[in-house]
Design a protein around this motif. Sequence first.
Motif, short mmCIF file in Angstrom:
data_model
loop_
_atom_site.label_atom_id
_atom_site.label_comp_id
_atom_site.label_asym_id
_atom_site.label_seq_id
_atom_site.Cartn_x
_atom_site.Cartn_y
_atom_site.Cartn_z
N THR A 147 87.86 19.99 13.89
CA THR A 147 88.75 18.99 14.35
C THR A 147 88.48 17.99 14.83
O THR A 147 87.56 18.37 16.33
CB THR A 147 90.46 20.09 14.36
N LYS A 173 90.08 15.15 17.58
CA LYS A 173 91.50 15.08 18.95
C LYS A 173 90.75 13.82 19.13
O LYS A 173 89.53 14.09 20.05
CB LYS A 173 91.11 16.20 19.79
N GLN A 232 97.10 12.56 21.11
CA GLN A 232 97.32 11.48 20.53
C GLN A 232 97.23 11.60 19.16
O GLN A 232 97.89 11.19 17.81
CB GLN A 232 96.35 10.22 20.65
N ARG A 233 96.34 11.54 18.56
CA ARG A 233 96.03 12.66 16.51
C ARG A 233 95.30 13.98 17.41
O ARG A 233 94.75 14.27 17.65
CB ARG A 233 95.14 11.34 16.34
N SER A 234 95.00 14.45 15.68
CA SER A 234 94.00 15.77 15.48
C SER A 234 94.13 15.50 14.14
O SER A 234 95.14 15.73 13.46
CB SER A 234 95.37 17.43 15.98
N THR A 235 92.99 16.07 13.58
CA THR A 235 93.22 15.12 11.77
C THR A 235 91.79 16.80 11.59
O THR A 235 90.44 16.96 12.35
CB THR A 235 92.62 13.99 11.68
N TYR A 272 86.17 7.96 10.15
CA TYR A 272 87.61 8.22 10.29
C TYR A 272 88.12 6.71 11.33
O TYR A 272 88.20 6.08 11.35
CB TYR A 272 88.07 9.31 11.22
N VAL A 320 90.85 4.24 13.40
CA VAL A 320 91.82 4.98 13.66
C VAL A 320 93.45 4.15 13.88
O VAL A 320 94.23 4.75 14.01
CB VAL A 320 91.50 4.18 15.20
N GLY A 366 94.91 6.12 10.84
CA GLY A 366 94.87 7.56 11.17
C GLY A 366 94.87 8.11 10.34
O GLY A 366 95.15 9.26 9.99
N ARG A 367 93.77 8.34 9.25
CA ARG A 367 93.05 8.87 7.72
C ARG A 367 91.41 8.92 7.67
O ARG A 367 90.97 7.98 8.04
CB ARG A 367 93.86 8.42 7.13
#
Length: 396
Positions: A133, A135, A144-147, A178, A180, A183-184
């Motif tokens: 992941t 983060k 804030q984000r996790s992908t 990625y 920002v 978000g993908r």
Amino acid sequence: MREEWTVIVYICQCVYVCFCSIEDPDQKIAMLTQILEFGQTPRQLFTTPHPQRITPRFHNLSATPSLSSSDFSPVSPSMESFEDLTEESKKMAWSNMNKLTLQSCHKLHKEAVTDIAVTLSGDFVFSTSQDSTLKMFSKDGALQRSTSFSNMALSSCLILPEDKIVVCSSWDNNVYFYSVAYGRRQDTLMGHDDAVSHICWRDDKLYTASWDSTVKIWECVAAEISDNKRTPFNLIAEFEHESGVNTLDLSPAGTLLATGTKEGTLTVWDITSPLPLNQLTCHSGKIHQVAFSPDSRHILSVGEDSCFAVTDVQTGMLISTVHAEEEQRCMCWDGSTVLSGGLSGELSVLNLLSSKVIHKIPAHSGAVSCMWMNEQCSSVITGGEDKQIILWKPQY
């Protein structure tokens, strides 16, 4: 004295010519009144630049333990007006590295943290992990984000200029881009036959190191990647090694490349040539990290043989080797002092000139796996195999 009289006569002549050129009687009276009341200043007094102002040096930097955005920022806006003080502030920070104090600790990953990157504004921190992941969290630790891009570990990350794109390398042989803003995942570079171990970026060029025994340089414009378009990645150079490449670093000028392999070989490359400038086996095992000194004259490497090795860039000769008490996994240095993270989780401050450890700092409950330091050397972030990310600051 003669020169002063010459200047006075010249000024008087200028005033007389200017006065005589005025035809309007009212303007003549007004100018005469101004001359009698205030004097007359010529349009140009100096023909050479004024000497540069000598700015007083700071004798004490802020001792507040609180963290601000500028603490993380690679180049703090407050320092831009004091470029002549940058080196002095770095020296002061390094002289106080043995007073490194913990600011906050965050556990966001399920496996070991592999790399850390911070936005230029200093508002957000990105981290990659063996849990696959990426983060994104704020300086206070709020996630804030996790992908996740794949089922395999992410090995390193960096942020492109303008903080719009985060680039991550993976053990699945790919490099991911990625966005920002969206978000993908925006794009994927499939350019290696084995795990991508490390990446770096300079002047619209991406450098990728891989366990397939190569380092490749890709031309890709940051602005085009940020525009949410599919970007052509042009391979412009490839450097062959005899074993898997575990780490790499660019010289401050961006003209030289240093690589470290799984078999302990350090290689110095001119990025314009496919042939190595220098090559030597300076470790008996895997090299975890290599880093140029600020003046680009030396390279420091740490490996699983528990040694710090200093190599001369020009000659390729091993200058010195310092044996540590334990294996060191990551480090930062200023050319003479080293801050490193070891297998036990401790941080060590080492003086290379005396080959002595100045100070040890308890940090992680497992090996320190990665380390980030801002350009001012005033903030440090470490990641460990204990899945934790710790924020540090030297005290003055």
